[in-house]
Design an enzyme around this catalytic site. Structure first.
Site, PDB file in Angstrom:
ATOM      1  N   CYS A 112       2.477  -1.399  -2.143  1.00  0.00           N
ATOM      2  CA  CYS A 112       1.708  -1.666  -0.888  1.00  0.00           C
ATOM      3  C   CYS A 112       0.911  -2.607  -1.052  1.00  0.00           C
ATOM      4  O   CYS A 112       0.745  -3.796  -0.521  1.00  0.00           O
ATOM      5  CB  CYS A 112       1.198  -0.599  -0.391  1.00  0.00           C
ATOM      6  SG  CYS A 112       0.227  -0.676   1.104  1.00  0.00           S
ATOM      7  N   CYS A 221      -6.417  -3.091  -7.503  1.00  0.00           N
ATOM      8  CA  CYS A 221      -5.072  -3.528  -6.473  1.00  0.00           C
ATOM      9  C   CYS A 221      -3.941  -4.341  -7.261  1.00  0.00           C
ATOM     10  O   CYS A 221      -3.033  -4.359  -6.719  1.00  0.00           O
ATOM     11  CB  CYS A 221      -5.713  -3.922  -5.294  1.00  0.00           C
ATOM     12  SG  CYS A 221      -6.484  -5.721  -5.514  1.00  0.00           S
TER      13      CYS A 221
HETATM   14 FE1  SF4 Z   1      -1.894  -0.704   0.733  1.00  0.00          FE
HETATM   15 FE2  SF4 Z   1      -3.537  -1.545  -1.530  1.00  0.00          FE
HETATM   16 FE3  SF4 Z   1      -4.523  -1.414   1.058  1.00  0.00          FE
HETATM   17 FE4  SF4 Z   1      -4.143   0.923  -0.253  1.00  0.00          FE
HETATM   18  S1  SF4 Z   1      -5.491  -1.079  -0.893  1.00  0.00           S
HETATM   19  S2  SF4 Z   1      -3.538   0.104   2.085  1.00  0.00           S
HETATM   20  S3  SF4 Z   1      -2.391   0.457  -1.396  1.00  0.00           S
HETATM   21  S4  SF4 Z   1      -2.753  -2.857   0.478  1.00  0.00           S
END
Ligand code: SF4
Length: 233
Positions: A112, A221
């Site tokens: 993600c 991240c």
């Molecule tokens: Fe997605 Fe990373 Fe945002 Fe969490 S922090 S919603 S895993 S992009």
């Protein structure tokens, strides 16, 4: 060519304004300021404003930010006449759900983050020779060796951390001294603030980044990790 060893030695005891001034002079319009409008970023935004520099300000708009974060960005745009470029992923959250299933952040947060953060930032940074980050050594064990100037092997440009030597206390002293607007969530025990699904308030005594990806081994991240970019496909 820049001698990184010399530069880091020279900047270790330098004021952040001097480091920012060097960066602006050296890279000009090829310098990006990447911020999620957290305390370190706010301090440097204000320093640049004070220096009369119109920086190329980029922020990652994952589509999953808190309302308070979006409000803060808009406030800085108005109060400090900032032009903020919002870096958005190719897919909206709804489109990602169709492609990868619902709530990918719960099943595979690394993927993600690759889709919504690291790959879009990589696409944006292609246009710049250097970028400024808000990294500080006191933020976590993983960041304790942060260098002030380094070569970013992932994004293939120079990466600057002018506040690397500052502490949380110094940052908040600056913010209060200049009465800078900050994220309202900080007053509700949120310290490090990212996407809404992956951020929680922090309890007394916890690490300041404990509220990010809570309950998982993940602590970053991926933007500040050296590994090659995972495909955003
Ligand atoms: Fe997605 Fe990373 Fe945002 Fe969490 S922090 S919603 S895993 S992009």
């Amino acid at each position: 060519m820049h001698d990184l060893s010399d530069l880091n030695q020279r900047f270790e005891k330098a004021a952040p304004q001097d480091i920012l001034g060097w960066a602006v002079e050296t890279f000009g319009r090829d310098l990006a300021f990447v911020t999620s409008f957290q305390p370190s970023g706010l301090v440097m935004l204000h320093m640049l404003y004070d220096m009369g520099v119109q920086a190329n300000v980029l922020t990652l708009d994952t589509g999953l930010l808190f309302t308070e974060t979006n409000e803060l960005i808009e406030r800085w745009e108005q109060d400090f006449n900032l032009k903020v470029t919002r870096i958005r992923p190719p897919q909206t959250v709804a489109e990602q759900t169709l492609t990868h299933g619902a709530a990918l952040w719960e099943r595979d947060p690394d993927h993600c983050c690759a889709l919504r953060k690291t790959a879009p930032l990589g696409d944006a940074l292609i246009h710049y020779q250097a970028w400024i980050t808000g990294l500080r050594r006191d933020q976590s064990a993983a960041r304790q060796d942060t260098r002030i100037v380094s070569w970013d092997t992932k994004y293939k440009n120079f990466k600057l951390a002018p506040l690397a030597t500052w502490t949380d206390e110094m940052v908040w002293t600056y913010i209060h001294a200049y009465e800078l607007p900050y994220n309202a969530l900080h007053d509700q025990h949120y310290y490090s603030i990212g996407c809404q699904p992956c951020t929680r308030a922090v309890a007394s005594g916890e690490d300041t980044r404990a509220g990010r990806w809570s309950g998982r081994a993940k602590t970053e991240c991926g933007i500040h990790l050296p590994q090659p970019l995972e495909s955003g496909a």
